[in-house]
Design a protein around this motif. Structure first.
Motif, short mmCIF file in Angstrom:
data_model
loop_
_atom_site.label_atom_id
_atom_site.label_comp_id
_atom_site.label_asym_id
_atom_site.label_seq_id
_atom_site.Cartn_x
_atom_site.Cartn_y
_atom_site.Cartn_z
N THR A 144 0.83 -1.20 0.00
CA THR A 144 0.00 0.00 0.00
C THR A 144 0.87 1.26 0.00
OG1 THR A 144 -1.57 -1.22 1.31
CG2 THR A 144 -1.86 1.15 1.25
N HIS A 145 1.96 1.17 0.75
CA HIS A 145 2.89 2.31 0.80
C HIS A 145 3.31 2.72 -0.60
CE1 HIS A 145 6.33 4.78 2.06
NE2 HIS A 145 6.99 4.17 1.12
N GLN A 146 3.68 1.72 -1.41
CA GLN A 146 4.16 2.02 -2.77
C GLN A 146 3.02 2.55 -3.64
OE1 GLN A 146 7.26 2.09 -3.33
NE2 GLN A 146 8.10 0.85 -1.66
N LEU A 204 0.36 4.28 -2.69
CA LEU A 204 0.05 5.66 -2.30
C LEU A 204 1.21 6.60 -2.66
CD1 LEU A 204 -1.73 4.99 1.10
CD2 LEU A 204 -2.79 5.78 -1.02
N LYS A 205 2.42 6.06 -2.60
CA LYS A 205 3.57 6.86 -3.00
C LYS A 205 3.49 7.14 -4.51
CE LYS A 205 8.36 7.67 -2.60
NZ LYS A 205 9.51 7.64 -1.76
N GLU A 239 0.80 7.40 -6.26
CA GLU A 239 -0.22 8.43 -6.42
C GLU A 239 0.37 9.81 -6.16
OE1 GLU A 239 -4.64 9.29 -4.59
OE2 GLU A 239 -2.98 9.01 -3.22
N LYS A 240 1.15 9.91 -5.07
CA LYS A 240 1.74 11.19 -4.68
C LYS A 240 2.74 11.69 -5.73
CE LYS A 240 4.41 13.29 -1.01
NZ LYS A 240 5.54 13.04 -0.14
N GLY A 276 -4.74 1.49 4.32
CA GLY A 276 -4.20 0.32 3.63
C GLY A 276 -5.13 -0.87 3.62
N ARG A 297 -2.92 8.01 3.21
CA ARG A 297 -2.09 9.15 2.78
C ARG A 297 -1.43 9.85 3.96
NH1 ARG A 297 -6.84 10.35 -0.76
NH2 ARG A 297 -6.39 9.28 -2.70
N LEU A 300 1.56 7.78 4.85
CA LEU A 300 2.62 8.00 3.85
C LEU A 300 3.30 9.35 4.09
CD1 LEU A 300 4.06 7.23 1.11
CD2 LEU A 300 2.30 8.61 0.01
N ARG A 305 5.59 9.36 7.06
CA ARG A 305 6.79 8.58 6.74
C ARG A 305 7.76 9.41 5.90
NH1 ARG A 305 5.76 3.01 7.61
NH2 ARG A 305 3.71 2.84 6.68
N PRO A 362 7.03 -1.33 4.33
CA PRO A 362 6.97 -1.46 5.79
C PRO A 362 6.06 -2.59 6.29
CG PRO A 362 5.53 0.31 5.06
CD PRO A 362 6.20 -0.21 3.83
N ASP A 363 5.31 -3.25 5.37
CA ASP A 363 4.30 -4.23 5.81
C ASP A 363 4.88 -5.33 6.70
OD1 ASP A 363 2.90 -2.68 4.10
OD2 ASP A 363 2.15 -4.28 2.82
#
Lengths: 89, 385
Positions: free
Chosen positions: A23-25, A27-28, A30-31, B33, B45, B48, B51, B240-241
């Motif tokens: 999910t981090h990637q 959303l990143k 998207e940003k 997430g 968001r 993110l 972070r 980070p998961d």
């Protein structure tokens, strides 16, 4: 390599879906695309695709190259790229 | 209330922190997430963004390598227990907090060897002594960037150089320094950086985390739902998961993000200068008092805004109680969860009274504290006659 999938095409334009490793990637991505003023929507991963993460990015197929280059340039962890082609009926 | 316990928790918080927590709970309250609806995305968001702000603050290239935890203690437990194996040798210093000392002690049961490097009475670590204690099986060096008891700052850049030259990863506990002193994981050659959100970064309690360098192979301490790769029973490898099972403290992380933004806006130098000025004022004011024993380095450049002391004729706990009840001044007394540090400065029996000003304290407030201490000493002296 791009995989083709012609089952899910809610509209007639060809579009591209990027999947991500987390999910981090997603959303990143998207940003990063927003910062670069590239049009993209975050969507749930289409059922035809298997992905590590439930979120994907959808862009216009014509933008595919530029989007991919931008994401890779910013170190975003792309899992796979799919082109969705509308059914010709 | 004059609050002088910022080394424990910073208070008050910048206005933006309160707003961010409120806004998160009211308007971005989905589960980050998990699922793709807008409220969930909004929450994601926030995580993110915080972070990425942390990555900016600590010069971390890939923000995915920053893991959120409940506090620095959890981060240190993860770093130590997730990295060290039977037969490994750990080096730590005598200025460590129990957040390191206790997990390290427990790890001895699993066959991890440890050496605690004694620091000087001012809390300084001697690099030559550190170098002498390295062994062939030394797998990690763990250093408290600044002591919560004396404020003593360790030379992490030099320690990082030494560690890197021997190929040994460096774990830094920056609970007392994040948001106050510059920390650069590349320049300081830090492989693992454990931070907390509720002190110098102005976040709410219950926030913290760990930066995990690429070179570090770390085992998670918990497994569970990550919102990713749900069909497999094996914990995902992806950061980070890999280390963030379960729903995170999103409102807390929202507040932390606002706190870091505040720090970046104000600038570390300005924050540090203000805290130094208040610390100087306290130290100089204490000089006018008889019977004060002060601990730590005698140099403002070598310490954070922590003044530890004992006052003749007063037990530290009693003094802090009177300051609170009579003068409405909050300071902390006791061992501050760091018995090894107290053994180092020879206050294990007495503890100390710790005054820790923060960015929102004013010189006028320090003056009130000093006046309170003067009046207490006067009272005691006249009482004796």
């Amino acid at each position: 390599m791009a995989k083709r999938c012609d089952k899910m095409a809610p509209e007639h334009n060809v579009y591209t879906v990027f999947t991500f490793v987390s999910t981090h990637q997603a959303l990143k991505a998207e940003k990063v695309l927003k910062e670069e003023a590239l049009k993209a929507s975050i969507i749930p991963v289409p059922r035809e695709i298997s992905s590590l993460c439930g979120l994907a990015i959808r862009v216009d197929a014509q933008q595919r190259g530029q989007v991919e280059q931008t994401l890779r340039g910013k170190g975003v962890g792309i899992e796979a790229v799919f082109d969705f082609v509308p059914r010709t009926k | 209330m004059i609050y002088l316990d910022n080394a424990a928790t910073s208070w008050p918080k910048p206005e933006g922190v309160y707003q961010a927590v409120d806004d998160c709970l009211r308007h971005r309250g989905g589960n980050p997430g998990r699922g793709g609806h807008r409220l969930s995305l909004q929450a994601g968001r926030i995580i993110l963004e915080t972070r990425e702000l942390l990555a900016q603050l600590f010069n971390i290239t890939d923000s995915a390598r920053i893991i959120f935890t409940g506090n620095v203690t959890e981060a240190l437990n993860l770093a130590l227990k997730g990295f060290l194996r039977a037969g490994d040798h750990l080096i730590l210093t005598s200025m460590e907090h129990n957040a390191v000392v206790r997990p390290a002690y427990r790890l001895q049961d699993t066959g991890v060897e440890q050496t605690i490097i004694p620091c000087s009475r001012e809390g300084r670590l001697d690099l030559a002594t550190l170098a002498k204690n390295l062994r062939a099986n030394t797998r990690l060096i763990c250093v408290n960037h600044a002591s919560n008891v004396t404020g003593t700052i360790q030379p992490i850049e030099a320690i990082g150089e030494l560690a890197a030259s021997k190929g040994i990863p460096l774990l830094v506990d920056c609970a007392q320094t994040a948001g106050i002193l510059p920390i650069d994981v590349v320049k300081n050659k830090i492989s693992l950086l454990a931070f907390t959100g509720h002190k110098g970064l102005f976040g709410p309690q219950g926030t913290g985390g760990l930066y995990i360098g690429k070179e570090i192979d770390l085992q998670p301490l918990k497994e569970g739902g990550t919102g990713s790769k749900s069909e497999v029973f094996v914990q995902p490898e992806e950061l980070p998961d890999r280390f963030e099972s379960g729903t995170p403290n999103t409102p807390g992380i929202a507040g932390l993000g606002a706190g870091i933004k505040f720090v970046l806006q104000e600038g570390l130098e300005r924050i540090r200068k203000h805290e130094q000025a208040l610390t100087r004022q306290i130290i100089e004011g204490l000089r006018r008092l008889e019977g004060v024993t002060r601990y730590g380095p005698n140099d403002l450049e070598e310490q954070t805004a922590v003044v530890s002391l004992n006052l003749e004729g007063w037990e530290a706990g009693e003094l802090s109680y009177v300051l609170d009840q009579v003068f409405d001044i909050a300071v902390r007394s006791g061992l501050h969860c760091a018995p090894l540090a107290h053994a180092t400065i020879d206050t294990l029996e007495t503890g100390t009274l710790r005054i820790s000003p923060g960015y929102f304290n004013t010189p006028a407030e320090i003056e009130v504290l000093l006046e309170a201490l003067y009046s207490l000493v006067r009272e005691k002296t006249s009482g004796r006659r």
